[in-house]
Design a protein around this motif. Structure first.
Motif, short mmCIF file in Angstrom:
data_model
loop_
_atom_site.label_atom_id
_atom_site.label_comp_id
_atom_site.label_asym_id
_atom_site.label_seq_id
_atom_site.Cartn_x
_atom_site.Cartn_y
_atom_site.Cartn_z
N MET A 63 19.22 -29.49 34.56
CA MET A 63 20.63 -29.60 34.94
C MET A 63 21.33 -28.37 34.39
O MET A 63 21.15 -28.04 33.23
N ILE A 64 22.11 -27.68 35.20
CA ILE A 64 22.78 -26.49 34.68
C ILE A 64 24.01 -26.87 33.86
O ILE A 64 24.51 -27.99 33.94
N GLY A 65 24.48 -25.92 33.08
CA GLY A 65 25.65 -26.16 32.22
C GLY A 65 26.88 -26.59 33.00
O GLY A 65 27.67 -27.40 32.52
N TYR A 66 27.03 -26.07 34.21
CA TYR A 66 28.17 -26.47 35.04
C TYR A 66 28.10 -27.97 35.36
O TYR A 66 29.11 -28.67 35.33
N ASP A 67 26.90 -28.45 35.68
CA ASP A 67 26.74 -29.88 35.99
C ASP A 67 27.03 -30.74 34.77
O ASP A 67 27.63 -31.81 34.89
N ILE A 85 30.70 -22.65 27.49
CA ILE A 85 29.44 -22.35 28.17
C ILE A 85 28.94 -20.99 27.72
O ILE A 85 29.72 -20.04 27.60
N MET A 86 27.63 -20.92 27.45
CA MET A 86 26.99 -19.66 27.06
C MET A 86 25.99 -19.27 28.14
O MET A 86 25.36 -20.14 28.75
N SER A 87 25.82 -17.98 28.34
CA SER A 87 24.82 -17.51 29.29
C SER A 87 24.41 -16.09 28.95
O SER A 87 25.16 -15.34 28.35
N SER A 88 23.19 -15.76 29.34
CA SER A 88 22.72 -14.38 29.19
C SER A 88 23.24 -13.53 30.35
O SER A 88 23.18 -12.31 30.29
N ASP A 89 23.70 -14.20 31.41
CA ASP A 89 24.13 -13.50 32.62
C ASP A 89 25.64 -13.33 32.67
O ASP A 89 26.37 -14.29 32.51
N ASN A 90 26.07 -12.12 32.94
CA ASN A 90 27.49 -11.82 33.08
C ASN A 90 27.81 -11.83 34.57
O ASN A 90 27.77 -10.80 35.23
N ILE A 91 28.07 -13.01 35.11
CA ILE A 91 28.35 -13.17 36.54
C ILE A 91 29.78 -13.68 36.69
O ILE A 91 30.05 -14.86 36.44
N PRO A 92 30.72 -12.79 37.07
CA PRO A 92 32.13 -13.17 37.12
C PRO A 92 32.41 -14.42 37.94
O PRO A 92 33.24 -15.25 37.54
N GLU A 93 31.76 -14.60 39.10
CA GLU A 93 32.01 -15.78 39.94
C GLU A 93 31.62 -17.05 39.19
O GLU A 93 32.31 -18.07 39.27
N ARG A 94 30.49 -17.01 38.49
CA ARG A 94 30.03 -18.17 37.72
C ARG A 94 30.99 -18.47 36.58
O ARG A 94 31.34 -19.61 36.33
N MET A 95 31.44 -17.41 35.90
CA MET A 95 32.40 -17.58 34.80
C MET A 95 33.67 -18.26 35.32
O MET A 95 34.15 -19.22 34.73
N LYS A 96 34.20 -17.75 36.45
CA LYS A 96 35.43 -18.31 37.02
C LYS A 96 35.23 -19.77 37.40
O LYS A 96 36.09 -20.61 37.12
N LYS A 97 34.09 -20.09 38.03
CA LYS A 97 33.82 -21.46 38.45
C LYS A 97 33.83 -22.41 37.24
O LYS A 97 34.43 -23.48 37.29
N CYS A 98 33.20 -21.99 36.14
CA CYS A 98 33.14 -22.82 34.93
C CYS A 98 34.52 -22.97 34.30
O CYS A 98 34.91 -24.08 33.90
N LYS A 104 36.37 -24.21 28.24
CA LYS A 104 37.35 -23.47 27.45
C LYS A 104 37.04 -21.98 27.44
O LYS A 104 37.93 -21.15 27.34
N GLU A 105 35.75 -21.68 27.52
CA GLU A 105 35.34 -20.29 27.42
C GLU A 105 33.94 -20.14 27.99
O GLU A 105 33.18 -21.11 28.07
N TYR A 106 33.59 -18.91 28.33
CA TYR A 106 32.26 -18.56 28.83
C TYR A 106 31.81 -17.38 27.99
O TYR A 106 32.42 -16.32 28.07
N ILE A 107 30.80 -17.59 27.15
CA ILE A 107 30.35 -16.57 26.20
C ILE A 107 29.02 -15.98 26.66
O ILE A 107 28.13 -16.71 27.08
#
Length: 123
Positions: A63-67, A85-98, A104-107
């Motif tokens: 299950m992904i962090g968004y779920d 939410i933490m991720s190794s990937d810097n994906i602006p669309e994913r950050m915005k969705k979360c 509260k934040e995407y690190i």
């Protein structure tokens, strides 16, 4: 350790990332519980009532962090708990969705000591 230390739930499927988050948070006098995946985290949250913050990885197998974020935000019992939410990937669309969904934040990993005061401010 003081019993009034905030309780943070860390959810990550990668051992090294769990270890880094654990050490960084413990260094700031935080009570840390580690779970390897969202399903275990949800089981834990249904039994435990003093978690003040959930710090979760985005990319996990079952299950992904968004779920996980959606499950928490839709639960009357859990929706008050802030999530980062933490991720190794810097994906602006994913950050915005979360963030739009209530994170509260995407690190970008790894979690570092300089992130701790900021994420604790959400408690």
């Amino acid at each position: 350790m003081a019993t009034d230390a905030p309780h943070v739930l860390v959810v990550d499927d990668t051992f090294l990332d769990r270890l880094v988050a654990y050490r960084v948070l413990k260094g700031s006098n935080i009570q840390v519980t580690i779970k390897e995946g969202p399903k275990q985290a949800l089981e834990f949250l249904n039994m435990e009532h003093d978690v003040k913050l959930i710090l979760t990885d985005y990319c996990m197998p079952d299950m992904i962090g968004y779920d996980l974020l959606m499950e928490v935000k839709e639960s009357p019992k859990l929706k008050h708990i802030p999530m980062v939410i933490m991720s190794s990937d810097n994906i602006p669309e994913r950050m915005k969705k979360c963030l739009d969904a209530g994170a509260k934040e995407y690190i970008i990993k790894p979690l570092s000591a300089v992130d701790v005061p900021r994420i604790l401010s959400y408690i």
